[in-house]
Motif scaffolding. Structure first.
Motif, PDB file in Angstrom:
ATOM      1  N   LEU A 187       4.977  -4.138   7.903  1.00  0.00           N
ATOM      2  CA  LEU A 187       5.584  -4.157   6.570  1.00  0.00           C
ATOM      3  C   LEU A 187       6.285  -5.490   6.316  1.00  0.00           C
ATOM      4  N   ARG A 195       1.244   5.152   6.005  1.00  0.00           N
ATOM      5  CA  ARG A 195       2.634   4.697   5.871  1.00  0.00           C
ATOM      6  C   ARG A 195       2.733   3.557   4.867  1.00  0.00           C
ATOM      7  N   LEU A 196       1.740   2.671   4.872  1.00  0.00           N
ATOM      8  CA  LEU A 196       1.757   1.555   3.913  1.00  0.00           C
ATOM      9  C   LEU A 196       1.592   2.071   2.482  1.00  0.00           C
ATOM     10  N   GLN A 204      -1.129   3.864  10.067  1.00  0.00           N
ATOM     11  CA  GLN A 204      -0.488   2.719   9.404  1.00  0.00           C
ATOM     12  C   GLN A 204      -0.866   2.696   7.926  1.00  0.00           C
ATOM     13  N   PRO A 228       7.113  -1.275  11.200  1.00  0.00           N
ATOM     14  CA  PRO A 228       8.081  -2.214  10.590  1.00  0.00           C
ATOM     15  C   PRO A 228       7.619  -3.673  10.672  1.00  0.00           C
ATOM     16  N   LYS A 255       2.596   4.808   1.276  1.00  0.00           N
ATOM     17  CA  LYS A 255       3.881   5.380   0.835  1.00  0.00           C
ATOM     18  C   LYS A 255       4.864   4.277   0.478  1.00  0.00           C
ATOM     19  N   ALA A 256       4.873   3.205   1.299  1.00  0.00           N
ATOM     20  CA  ALA A 256       5.868   2.137   1.112  1.00  0.00           C
ATOM     21  C   ALA A 256       5.506   1.200  -0.036  1.00  0.00           C
ATOM     22  N   ILE A 257       4.210   1.072  -0.345  1.00  0.00           N
ATOM     23  CA  ILE A 257       3.776   0.104  -1.352  1.00  0.00           C
ATOM     24  C   ILE A 257       2.936   0.820  -2.405  1.00  0.00           C
ATOM     25  N   MET A 309       8.971  -1.407  -4.542  1.00  0.00           N
ATOM     26  CA  MET A 309       8.675  -2.779  -4.123  1.00  0.00           C
ATOM     27  C   MET A 309       7.437  -3.284  -4.889  1.00  0.00           C
ATOM     28  N   LYS A 347       5.591  -8.148   3.354  1.00  0.00           N
ATOM     29  CA  LYS A 347       6.647  -8.536   2.395  1.00  0.00           C
ATOM     30  C   LYS A 347       6.802 -10.043   2.374  1.00  0.00           C
TER      31      LYS A 347
END
Ligand code: AMP
Length: 224
Positions: A216, A24-25, A21, A213, A27-29, A1, A220
């Motif tokens: 995130l 987790r962020l 958090q 979620p 990892k996701a971004i 992303m 986004k």
């Protein structure tokens, strides 16, 4: 992303899950990196540095370190990491904690065109937090576990290094109360500062799985 440069501040009571958090962020971004002032200070204490010796007394008592001291510490860190520019993305966990810190940070970032563009308050009911804190075990890297919701694979051992976990000395009930009271005292003016800047938002929930979620999605929506 891939997202536009995002410079996020996470607000939340001690135990609200800022650290969880943040991991987790990250990892996701992939473009995101973070600074946790609590982890920074604990590393300085472990190194027995001068900063560490100032910090240890305040932390043990659950008190906030002086604003100017913290602002200088974070500014130095931002500069060293080369994050004081308009293309940088970063997340601050645990800083600013007072309106005064926010003002100092803002003037430093403003002059480098790297303003904070999202502030999210993690809103978790105090009863949930108190329950959670007694189950919190941490690793020296800053990795956080919850014996109930997010237990390590091997009891009391870090998943990555296998090293022992420990409970933070400032997570004891008396010190925790001081920290919680100070959070709620500072929150209103801090929040007001960022509401005026037009960057404040809030995500509510009882667990990290409910909050993540939403957080995130918020990011986004704003930065795609
Ligand atoms: P934390 O790990 O974020 O809960 O931080 C642990 C302790 O470090 C706090 O209870 C304070 O004593 C100190 N600390 C961390 N960040 C700050 C800050 N922004 N301002 C003042 N003190 C801080």
């Amino acid at each position: 992303m891939s997202l536009k440069p995002l410079r996020i501040v996470l607000l939340g009571a001690p135990g609200a899950g800022k650290g969880t958090q943040t991991s987790r962020l990250l990892k996701a971004i992939p473009q995101l990196s973070s600074i946790s002032t609590g982890d920074l200070l604990r590393n300085e204490i472990a190194k027995k540095s001068e900063i560490g010796s100032v910090a240890s007394k305040y932390i043990a008592d659950g008190k906030l370190l002086p604003d100017l001291f913290m602002a200088q510490l974070v500014t130095n860190e931002l500069r060293q990491r080369n994050w004081l520019n308009r293309d940088a993305s970063f997340l601050l966990d645990g800083f600013p904690r007072t309106a005064n810190q926010a003002e100092k940070l803002d003037s430093e970032l403003e002059s480098n065109q790297a303003n904070v563009n999202l502030v999210v308050e993690l809103d978790v009911p105090p009863s949930v937090i108190l329950d959670r804190i007694s189950n919190r075990w941490v690793h020296s890297s800053g990795r956080v576990y919850n014996l109930q919701y997010n237990p390590p694979k091997v009891p009391f051992k870090d998943d990555v290094t296998g090293e022992p976990l420990f409970q933070r000395p400032d997570d004891n009930p008396e010190t925790f109360k001081v920290r919680l009271d100070s959070y709620f005292k500072e929150l209103a003016p801090l929040k007001q500062f960022y509401i005026k800047k037009g960057v404040y938002d809030k995500v509510s929930g009882d667990t990290s799985d409910i909050i993540f979620p939403k957080l995130l999605e918020l990011i986004k929506k704003r930065f795609s």
